[in-house]
Design a protein around this motif. Structure first.
Motif, PDB file in Angstrom:
ATOM      1  N   THR A 194       0.918  -1.303   0.497  1.00 22.70           N
ATOM      2  CA  THR A 194       0.263   0.147  -0.011  1.00 22.70           C
ATOM      3  C   THR A 194       0.847   1.384  -0.040  1.00 22.70           C
ATOM      4  O   THR A 194       1.491   1.372   0.486  1.00 22.70           O
ATOM      5  CB  THR A 194      -0.866  -0.149   1.377  1.00 22.70           C
ATOM      6  N   PRO A 195       0.623   1.709  -1.304  1.00 29.75           N
ATOM      7  CA  PRO A 195       1.035   3.749  -0.660  1.00 29.75           C
ATOM      8  C   PRO A 195       1.083   3.944   0.346  1.00 29.75           C
ATOM      9  O   PRO A 195       0.212   4.173   0.838  1.00 29.75           O
ATOM     10  CB  PRO A 195       1.198   4.008  -2.275  1.00 29.75           C
ATOM     11  N   ASP A 196       2.568   4.642   1.000  1.00 33.96           N
ATOM     12  CA  ASP A 196       2.073   5.796   1.453  1.00 33.96           C
ATOM     13  C   ASP A 196       1.323   7.327   1.170  1.00 33.96           C
ATOM     14  O   ASP A 196       0.927   7.066   0.208  1.00 33.96           O
ATOM     15  CB  ASP A 196       3.200   6.513   1.726  1.00 33.96           C
ATOM     16  N   GLY A 197       0.093   7.483   2.230  1.00 34.58           N
ATOM     17  CA  GLY A 197      -0.203   8.718   1.635  1.00 34.58           C
ATOM     18  C   GLY A 197      -2.142   8.009   1.797  1.00 34.58           C
ATOM     19  O   GLY A 197      -2.079   7.134   0.924  1.00 34.58           O
ATOM     20  N   PRO A 198      -2.906   8.597   1.625  1.00 37.62           N
ATOM     21  CA  PRO A 198      -4.464   8.088   1.651  1.00 37.62           C
ATOM     22  C   PRO A 198      -4.565   7.952  -0.013  1.00 37.62           C
ATOM     23  O   PRO A 198      -3.953   8.564  -1.028  1.00 37.62           O
ATOM     24  CB  PRO A 198      -5.330   9.170   2.194  1.00 37.62           C
ATOM     25  N   PHE A 199      -5.439   7.264  -0.052  1.00 43.03           N
ATOM     26  CA  PHE A 199      -5.948   7.355  -2.042  1.00 43.03           C
ATOM     27  C   PHE A 199      -7.742   6.973  -1.673  1.00 43.03           C
ATOM     28  O   PHE A 199      -7.541   5.826  -1.150  1.00 43.03           O
ATOM     29  CB  PHE A 199      -4.945   5.865  -2.566  1.00 43.03           C
ATOM     30  N   ASP A 200      -7.861   6.637  -2.887  1.00 45.10           N
ATOM     31  CA  ASP A 200      -9.541   6.644  -3.416  1.00 45.10           C
ATOM     32  C   ASP A 200      -8.669   5.434  -3.871  1.00 45.10           C
ATOM     33  O   ASP A 200      -8.504   5.995  -5.531  1.00 45.10           O
ATOM     34  CB  ASP A 200     -10.007   7.393  -3.351  1.00 45.10           C
ATOM     35  N   PRO A 201      -9.800   4.243  -4.687  1.00 44.94           N
ATOM     36  CA  PRO A 201      -9.869   3.633  -5.580  1.00 44.94           C
ATOM     37  C   PRO A 201      -9.816   4.811  -6.395  1.00 44.94           C
ATOM     38  O   PRO A 201     -11.209   4.700  -6.678  1.00 44.94           O
ATOM     39  CB  PRO A 201     -10.873   2.165  -5.235  1.00 44.94           C
ATOM     40  N   HIS A 202      -9.428   3.682  -7.827  1.00 45.00           N
ATOM     41  CA  HIS A 202      -9.875   4.452  -8.890  1.00 45.00           C
ATOM     42  C   HIS A 202      -9.571   3.904 -10.436  1.00 45.00           C
ATOM     43  O   HIS A 202      -8.264   2.895 -10.160  1.00 45.00           O
ATOM     44  CB  HIS A 202      -9.081   5.691  -8.757  1.00 45.00           C
ATOM     45  N   GLU A 203      -9.909   4.183 -11.503  1.00 46.69           N
ATOM     46  CA  GLU A 203      -9.656   4.060 -12.418  1.00 46.69           C
ATOM     47  C   GLU A 203      -9.349   5.569 -13.485  1.00 46.69           C
ATOM     48  O   GLU A 203     -10.296   5.775 -13.679  1.00 46.69           O
ATOM     49  CB  GLU A 203     -10.507   2.979 -13.558  1.00 46.69           C
ATOM     50  N   THR A 204      -8.007   5.148 -13.968  1.00 45.37           N
ATOM     51  CA  THR A 204      -7.685   7.081 -14.604  1.00 45.37           C
ATOM     52  C   THR A 204      -7.444   5.922 -16.340  1.00 45.37           C
ATOM     53  O   THR A 204      -7.152   5.124 -16.525  1.00 45.37           O
ATOM     54  CB  THR A 204      -6.659   6.575 -13.837  1.00 45.37           C
ATOM     55  N   TRP A 205      -8.125   6.658 -17.166  1.00 49.81           N
ATOM     56  CA  TRP A 205      -7.922   6.820 -18.203  1.00 49.81           C
ATOM     57  C   TRP A 205      -7.222   7.598 -18.887  1.00 49.81           C
ATOM     58  O   TRP A 205      -7.465   8.402 -19.342  1.00 49.81           O
ATOM     59  CB  TRP A 205      -9.770   6.582 -18.404  1.00 49.81           C
ATOM     60  N   GLY A 206      -6.662   7.093 -19.117  1.00 45.52           N
ATOM     61  CA  GLY A 206      -5.699   8.212 -20.573  1.00 45.52           C
ATOM     62  C   GLY A 206      -6.298   7.612 -22.409  1.00 45.52           C
ATOM     63  O   GLY A 206      -6.804   7.120 -22.438  1.00 45.52           O
ATOM     64  N   ARG A 207      -4.805   8.106 -22.862  1.00 45.18           N
ATOM     65  CA  ARG A 207      -5.178   8.037 -24.129  1.00 45.18           C
ATOM     66  C   ARG A 207      -4.507   6.419 -24.888  1.00 45.18           C
ATOM     67  O   ARG A 207      -3.140   6.302 -24.260  1.00 45.18           O
ATOM     68  CB  ARG A 207      -4.272   8.990 -25.244  1.00 45.18           C
ATOM     69  N   GLY A 208      -5.064   5.603 -25.259  1.00 50.18           N
ATOM     70  CA  GLY A 208      -5.288   4.132 -25.751  1.00 50.18           C
ATOM     71  C   GLY A 208      -4.407   3.834 -24.394  1.00 50.18           C
ATOM     72  O   GLY A 208      -3.886   1.967 -24.137  1.00 50.18           O
ATOM     73  N   ALA A 209      -5.094   3.976 -22.985  1.00 48.60           N
ATOM     74  CA  ALA A 209      -4.577   3.301 -21.845  1.00 48.60           C
ATOM     75  C   ALA A 209      -5.198   3.474 -20.725  1.00 48.60           C
ATOM     76  O   ALA A 209      -5.791   4.610 -21.088  1.00 48.60           O
ATOM     77  CB  ALA A 209      -2.874   3.623 -21.445  1.00 48.60           C
ATOM     78  N   LEU A 210      -4.887   2.475 -19.635  1.00 48.32           N
ATOM     79  CA  LEU A 210      -6.020   2.867 -18.785  1.00 48.32           C
ATOM     80  C   LEU A 210      -5.250   2.624 -16.997  1.00 48.32           C
ATOM     81  O   LEU A 210      -4.672   1.225 -17.064  1.00 48.32           O
ATOM     82  CB  LEU A 210      -7.133   1.842 -18.951  1.00 48.32           C
ATOM     83  N   TRP A 211      -5.030   2.916 -16.119  1.00 47.02           N
ATOM     84  CA  TRP A 211      -4.811   2.103 -14.759  1.00 47.02           C
ATOM     85  C   TRP A 211      -6.085   2.287 -13.670  1.00 47.02           C
ATOM     86  O   TRP A 211      -6.728   2.839 -13.688  1.00 47.02           O
ATOM     87  CB  TRP A 211      -3.406   3.812 -14.056  1.00 47.02           C
ATOM     88  N   GLY A 212      -6.110   0.863 -13.059  1.00 42.65           N
ATOM     89  CA  GLY A 212      -6.414   0.850 -12.266  1.00 42.65           C
ATOM     90  C   GLY A 212      -5.563   0.615 -10.286  1.00 42.65           C
ATOM     91  O   GLY A 212      -4.752   0.035 -10.483  1.00 42.65           O
ATOM     92  N   THR A 213      -6.542   1.159  -9.450  1.00 38.20           N
ATOM     93  CA  THR A 213      -5.763   0.532  -7.898  1.00 38.20           C
ATOM     94  C   THR A 213      -6.599   0.072  -7.238  1.00 38.20           C
ATOM     95  O   THR A 213      -7.558   0.950  -7.242  1.00 38.20           O
ATOM     96  CB  THR A 213      -5.127   2.193  -7.593  1.00 38.20           C
ATOM     97  N   GLN A 214      -6.627  -0.745  -6.816  1.00 42.78           N
ATOM     98  CA  GLN A 214      -7.525  -0.535  -5.724  1.00 42.78           C
ATOM     99  C   GLN A 214      -7.278  -1.611  -4.306  1.00 42.78           C
ATOM    100  O   GLN A 214      -5.701  -2.366  -4.558  1.00 42.78           O
ATOM    101  CB  GLN A 214      -8.073  -2.357  -6.471  1.00 42.78           C
ATOM    102  N   PRO A 215      -7.389  -1.497  -3.317  1.00 47.16           N
ATOM    103  CA  PRO A 215      -6.656  -1.525  -2.056  1.00 47.16           C
ATOM    104  C   PRO A 215      -7.284  -3.218  -1.942  1.00 47.16           C
ATOM    105  O   PRO A 215      -8.277  -3.686  -1.965  1.00 47.16           O
ATOM    106  CB  PRO A 215      -7.944  -1.125  -0.449  1.00 47.16           C
TER     107      PRO A 215
END
Length: 415
Positions: A194-215
């Motif tokens: 788990t990375p330092d600091g708070p974060f919310d679960p997310h999917e991030t959409w870019g140009r022809g690419a996607l990233w998702g982070t789930q705890p």
């Protein structure tokens, strides 16, 4: 079954999520079950999986649902973002429960495999045992199915092909079918601290690419990425370096997650899907489920969830001494239309993901932020999917007790 009083025997080829779900469900109904796994252990290939309300309800049927719900970590907000970090659409765990009646629970695949395997008696799962379907059998005749293993041939009243996207059972049943095709994107998956600091679960959409982070539990996160790429492409150095090139400038905590994993912890796979559906999920005494039956793009996160549904629905239609032909026909009738729709919906989302034109991507983001599309967008995508319910809630106490009393007798092996 077939007017015999002996307890029927089912052989499952493959010990992935769908295969083990089917094995547990059939065992709970009173079948003798043998699971044949090519690999030397049950350690699954993969990282995490998001179990949606539909699969949690299916797991309730076999008594595993609450064990998985206890691992839920998402309690707050989440949603969709741009690579700069701007939120496109927000949602929350509370809204998901209100809409679908249950949680979304990300877990490590090994956790789910262990939970399923623990419901089976010792000796049911045979690892290091590659199997070949040599005869699918005849459901309306006396001919049983036959599976060949290094230890000999096994005759079975039922065979389940749960051997994944590269299934050998599928072409044996439907030799003229074209099989899976490349979906135009490749994926990466990691389990990281788990990375330092708070974060919310997310999917991030870019140009022809996607990233998702789930705890996940245990101070870990499950992260996944996808991008448009030629089939068979690979990083010139290693896949961690490829992730840094593609996603290293995206918003926090994405760079920190990539930095925290070793190169050999990054899994990369091209995405293939079955856009031409099979005519049925059975032939003779043999059934298909999961990726062997309906591989799909991971863009809706439903591959493993649908495999779980398959296993529970299959067992529902196959009481130990019922009409096997009718039960398998009912299984296909229930599962082919549903999974075909989800395969196609996942393919549509995959096409949206692979958009690379800047003006088109900007239009996509604008639509996501409009009030009609933004709030609850991620949840509305799952209408008709996550609200599914199994054909029965739980097996009767009598069936469970009978299965436990019978234990496991194994199959007949001819040497």
């Amino acid at each position: 079954m077939d007017n015999r009083t002996a307890t029927p025997h089912a052989v499952v080829i493959g010990s992935g999520i769908g295969g083990l779900t089917a094995a547990v469900a059939l065992h709970a109904r009173g079948w003798h079950v043998t699971v044949l796994e090519r690999a030397a252990s049950l350690q699954p290939v993969g990282a995490g999986i998001g179990l949606a309300p539909n699969s949690l309800r299916a797991l309730d049927v076999i008594g595993v649902g609450d064990e998985i719900r206890a691992l839920a970590t998402w309690q707050g907000d989440g949603g969709m973002r741009t690579p700069s970090g701007r939120w496109l659409a927000r949602t929350s765990a509370k809204a998901a429960v209100e809409r679908f009646g249950d949680l979304l629970v990300p877990v490590h695949r090994a956790t789910l495999i262990d939970a399923l395997a623990s419901r089976l008696p010792d000796g049911v799962v045979r690892t290091g045992s590659p199997a070949t379907l040599t005869d699918p059998g005849a459901a309306t005749e006396g001919r049983r199915a036959q599976v060949t293993t290094p230890d000999g041939d096994i005759e079975a009243d039922l065979v389940i092909g749960a051997d994944g996207i590269n299934s050998a059972v599928r072409p044996a049943l439907f030799p003229g079918h074209p099989g899976p095709s490349y979906a135009g994107l490749t994926t990466w998956r990691v389990v990281a601290p788990t990375p330092d600091g708070p974060f919310d679960p997310h999917e991030t959409w870019g140009r022809g690419a996607l990233w998702g982070t789930q705890p996940l539990t245990g101070g870990r996160v499950y992260a996944y990425a996808a991008a448009a790429a030629p089939a068979g492409a690979a990083a010139p150095d290693d896949e961690r370096a490829e992730l840094l090139r593609r996603f290293g400038t995206w918003h926090d905590p994405i760079p920190a997650i990539i930095d925290s994993v070793a190169p050999d912890q990054v899994l990369r796979h091209d995405v293939r899907h079955l856009t031409t559906p099979l005519p049925a999920f059975h032939r003779g005494r043999t059934a298909l489920l999961g990726d062997a039956a309906h591989p799909m793009a991971p863009t809706l996160g439903q591959g493993g969830n649908q495999a779980i549904e398959d296993g529970v629905v299959l067992a529902h239609h196959l009481p130990p001494h019922g009409d096997l032909a009718a039960g398998l026909a009912a299984y296909s009738a229930a599962r082919v239309p549903r999974t075909t729709g989800i395969v196609r919906a996942s393919a549509r989302v995959a096409r949206l993901l692979t958009l690379t034109s800047a003006p088109v991507v900007a239009l996509r983001e604008a639509l996501m932020t409009l009030s009609r599309f933004g709030p609850g967008l991620a949840l509305r995508t799952f209408d008709g999917i996550a609200d599914w319910r199994p054909p029965q809630h739980t097996y009767s106490d009598q069936a469970q007790a009978q299965a436990q009393a019978q234990g496991h007798e194994g199959g007949r092996v001819r040497r």
